[in-house]
Design an enzyme around this catalytic site. Structure first.
Site, short mmCIF file in Angstrom:
data_model
loop_
_atom_site.label_atom_id
_atom_site.label_comp_id
_atom_site.label_asym_id
_atom_site.label_seq_id
_atom_site.Cartn_x
_atom_site.Cartn_y
_atom_site.Cartn_z
N PHE A 92 -9.82 -4.91 10.65
CA PHE A 92 -11.04 -4.81 9.84
C PHE A 92 -10.74 -5.05 8.38
O PHE A 92 -9.61 -5.10 7.96
CB PHE A 92 -11.70 -3.43 10.03
CG PHE A 92 -10.79 -2.24 9.85
CD1 PHE A 92 -10.52 -1.73 8.57
CD2 PHE A 92 -10.20 -1.60 10.94
CE1 PHE A 92 -9.69 -0.62 8.40
CE2 PHE A 92 -9.38 -0.49 10.77
CZ PHE A 92 -9.12 0.01 9.50
N TYR A 136 0.77 -1.24 0.00
CA TYR A 136 0.00 0.00 0.00
C TYR A 136 0.80 1.29 0.00
O TYR A 136 0.25 2.36 -0.21
CB TYR A 136 -0.99 -0.02 1.17
CG TYR A 136 -2.07 -1.06 0.98
CD1 TYR A 136 -3.13 -0.82 0.12
CD2 TYR A 136 -1.99 -2.29 1.61
CE1 TYR A 136 -4.10 -1.79 -0.10
CE2 TYR A 136 -2.97 -3.27 1.40
CZ TYR A 136 -4.02 -3.00 0.54
OH TYR A 136 -4.98 -3.96 0.32
C1 LIG Z 1 -2.46 -7.78 -3.40
C2 LIG Z 1 -3.36 -7.84 -4.64
C3 LIG Z 1 -4.67 -7.16 -4.32
C4 LIG Z 1 -2.64 -7.11 -5.78
O1 LIG Z 1 -3.50 -7.00 -6.90
P1 LIG Z 1 -2.95 -6.88 -8.40
O2 LIG Z 1 -4.11 -6.53 -9.25
O3 LIG Z 1 -2.13 -8.05 -8.73
O4 LIG Z 1 -1.99 -5.59 -8.28
P2 LIG Z 1 -1.62 -4.61 -9.49
O5 LIG Z 1 -1.34 -5.42 -10.72
O6 LIG Z 1 -2.59 -3.50 -9.61
O7 LIG Z 1 -0.25 -4.04 -8.92
C5 LIG Z 1 -0.03 -2.68 -8.62
C6 LIG Z 1 1.39 -2.56 -8.14
O8 LIG Z 1 1.50 -3.19 -6.86
C7 LIG Z 1 2.52 -4.19 -6.90
N1 LIG Z 1 2.06 -5.30 -6.07
C8 LIG Z 1 0.88 -5.91 -6.13
N2 LIG Z 1 0.79 -6.85 -5.18
C9 LIG Z 1 1.93 -6.81 -4.49
C10 LIG Z 1 2.45 -7.54 -3.40
N3 LIG Z 1 1.73 -8.50 -2.80
N4 LIG Z 1 3.68 -7.25 -2.95
C11 LIG Z 1 4.41 -6.27 -3.54
N5 LIG Z 1 3.97 -5.54 -4.59
C12 LIG Z 1 2.75 -5.82 -5.05
C13 LIG Z 1 2.63 -4.58 -8.36
O9 LIG Z 1 3.87 -5.14 -8.66
C14 LIG Z 1 2.40 -3.24 -9.04
O10 LIG Z 1 3.61 -2.48 -8.95
P3 LIG Z 1 3.97 -1.33 -10.03
O11 LIG Z 1 2.92 -0.28 -9.89
O12 LIG Z 1 5.33 -0.89 -9.60
O13 LIG Z 1 3.93 -2.00 -11.35
C15 LIG Z 1 -3.61 -9.28 -5.09
O14 LIG Z 1 -2.39 -9.92 -5.27
C16 LIG Z 1 -4.42 -10.08 -4.10
O15 LIG Z 1 -5.63 -10.14 -4.21
N6 LIG Z 1 -3.73 -10.72 -3.12
C17 LIG Z 1 -4.35 -11.58 -2.15
C18 LIG Z 1 -5.29 -10.85 -1.23
C19 LIG Z 1 -4.64 -9.72 -0.50
O16 LIG Z 1 -3.53 -9.82 -0.02
N7 LIG Z 1 -5.36 -8.59 -0.41
C20 LIG Z 1 -4.96 -7.44 0.31
C21 LIG Z 1 -5.75 -7.42 1.58
S1 LIG Z 1 -5.19 -6.14 2.67
#
Ligand SMILES: CC(C)(COP(=O)(O)OP(=O)(O)OC[C@H]1O[C@@H](n2cnc3c(N)ncnc32)[C@H](O)[C@@H]1OP(=O)(O)O)[C@@H](O)C(=O)NCCC(=O)NCCS
Length: 401
Positions: free
Chosen positions: A401, A121
């Protein structure tokens, strides 16, 4: 590429929720959906669509949230998830963008969340703004360092009684500490006090401390019995102990620590300045392990900075970078507790996430400087900013949350 918009009905809400459901084995049943929508309205759940199909979701609870010396409206970001079929294609970025704009339109100057991973984030302007820790204390080491004169009495209450007796104690915590969101009636009933089927073997118990004629502390806990080589190694899991005063907190924890026949008492989400760590005679035995708690985002820098109280009236000028919410990009002068855009020379240059990290008073500008997170442009600016922003007690958010 992806269309992102708020959900409009139960079917969309459910599919958006299933973004996170993919990872927590928590797909929404009808009953669960009905409960969840009472705390998260359809229009606060964003869904990402590709060719008309939902491929991710992100929610924001409409919170009232304690900040140093006051309260602000806050987007409580939750259930963020992208379907594994669509990962790393920009779905999260598109959702964060839409959600932050929406939070701004709802006039919530801040957003807060608990992060599943601390790498996600920061790029969206959230800063690590509060720490918390867990304890695992053997019953052997449950003594207090100083004798405690017990004045109150503890009794069990039903969930129905708790629904009226616990909220004022939570409100006292909100007044005492930053980082606490207000639990609505529905939240108390559906999330805090409800007995989920899967917990029936180890039910939540609700204990109340009456002190000086009023309800002043409560505990919610569960017991997990167990034996090893003939002796109890039961785990006493404390969901939360909240007290409206130091005496009440000390008495309620004494009650918990004295319960017979457990092996280890466990509690998580405790702030590092929690009284328990100074009450205990052997705090080392609590094996306090610290991790990140709230991540905070200033969605409207001016309103957020003007919306908290400060330790000093001094002045400091921030040069704020914010690639995701460009309306914040400006030089901001904080003076006498009020923030306004300025042309004056900046004292500190930093990303909005670092300002969010410092906002609740748990992370100092000196720490941010030493962590290479900001530029100090005028002599003594970091010390001055810390004198203004420093706040005790530390933030505490007792619920994920
Ligand atoms: C975390 C999650 C939401 C990321 O979604 P995503 O659609 O793959 O992310 P995006 O493709 O929009 O990535 C945006 C950026 O964040 C980075 N990023 C995404 N997930 C990341 C992670 N887990 N760790 C590090 N970087 C991450 C990407 O590399 C990308 O970087 P850039 O802008 O430099 O290219 C997805 O992997 C997920 O659903 N994970 C499991 C559930 C979870 O952890 N949810 C969060 C709850 S708090």
């Amino acid at each position: 590429m992806f269309e992102v918009r708020p959900t409009t009905d139960a079917a969309e809400f459910g599919r958006a929720f299933n973004g996170i459901g993919q990872y927590f084995n928590a797909e929404l049943t009808e009953e669960r959906l009905e409960r969840f929508r009472q705390v998260l309205p359809f229009e606060r759940m964003h869904a990402a669509f590709e060719d008309g199909e939902i491929v991710g979701g992100a929610g924001a609870f409409p919170y009232e949230f304690s900040v140093p010396g006051g309260e602000l409206r806050c987007g409580g970001v939750t259930v963020v998830g992208v379907y594994p079929t669509h990962r790393r294609r920009g779905v999260l970025r598109a959702m964060m963008d839409a959600q932050l704009r929406d939070i701004h339109e709802h006039e919530e100057p801040i957003a807060a969340l608990w992060a599943s991973e601390e790498t996600i984030y920061g790029r969206f302007g959230y800063g690590l703004a509060a720490w918390c820790g867990e304890i695992k204390l053997s019953r052997t080491w449950n003594a207090y360092a100083q004798p405690l004169e017990r004045r109150g009495t503890v009794r069990f209450v039903t969930p129905e009684e708790a629904a009226t007796l616990f909220p004022p104690i939570w409100e006292a915590l909100m007044r005492e500490r930053p980082g606490v969101f207000r639990r609505t009636k529905a939240w108390w009933e559906l999330r805090t006090l409800r007995m989920p089927d899967e917990e029936k073997a180890n039910p939540r118990r609700f204990a109340l401390l009456d002190l000086d004629g009023s309800a002043q502390a409560y505990a919610i806990y569960r017991l997990f019995p167990g034996f090893e080589e003939g002796s109890s190694n039961a785990r006493l899991e404390v969901t939360e102990v909240i007290g409206a005063s130091a005496q009440a907190t000390a008495e309620m924890w004494r009650f918990m620590l004295d319960i017979d026949w457990y092996g280890t008492i466990e509690c998580s989400l405790l702030p590092v300045d929690h009284a328990l760590l100074t009450l205990l005679a052997n705090p080392r035995r609590a094996r306090y392990r610290m991790g990140d708690s709230l991540w905070l985002r200033l969605v409207d820098v001016g309103a957020a900075l003007s919306g908290r109280a400060y330790a000093h009236d001094g002045s400091v000028v921030f040069d704020v970078r914010d690639a995701v919410c460009p309306w914040n990009e400006s030089r901001w002068k904080l003076e006498g507790g009020v923030a306004a855009r300025t042309d004056a020379a900046a004292d500190l240059a930093l990303d909005v996430g670092e300002l969010g990290a410092a906002y609740l008073g748990a992370v100092s500008f000196a720490q941010l400087r030493d962590g290479l997170r900001l530029e100090e442009l005028s002599d003594g600016a970091v010390e001055r900013a810390d004198a203004i922003f420093g706040w005790r007690p530390l933030p505490w958010c007792p619920e994920i949350f």
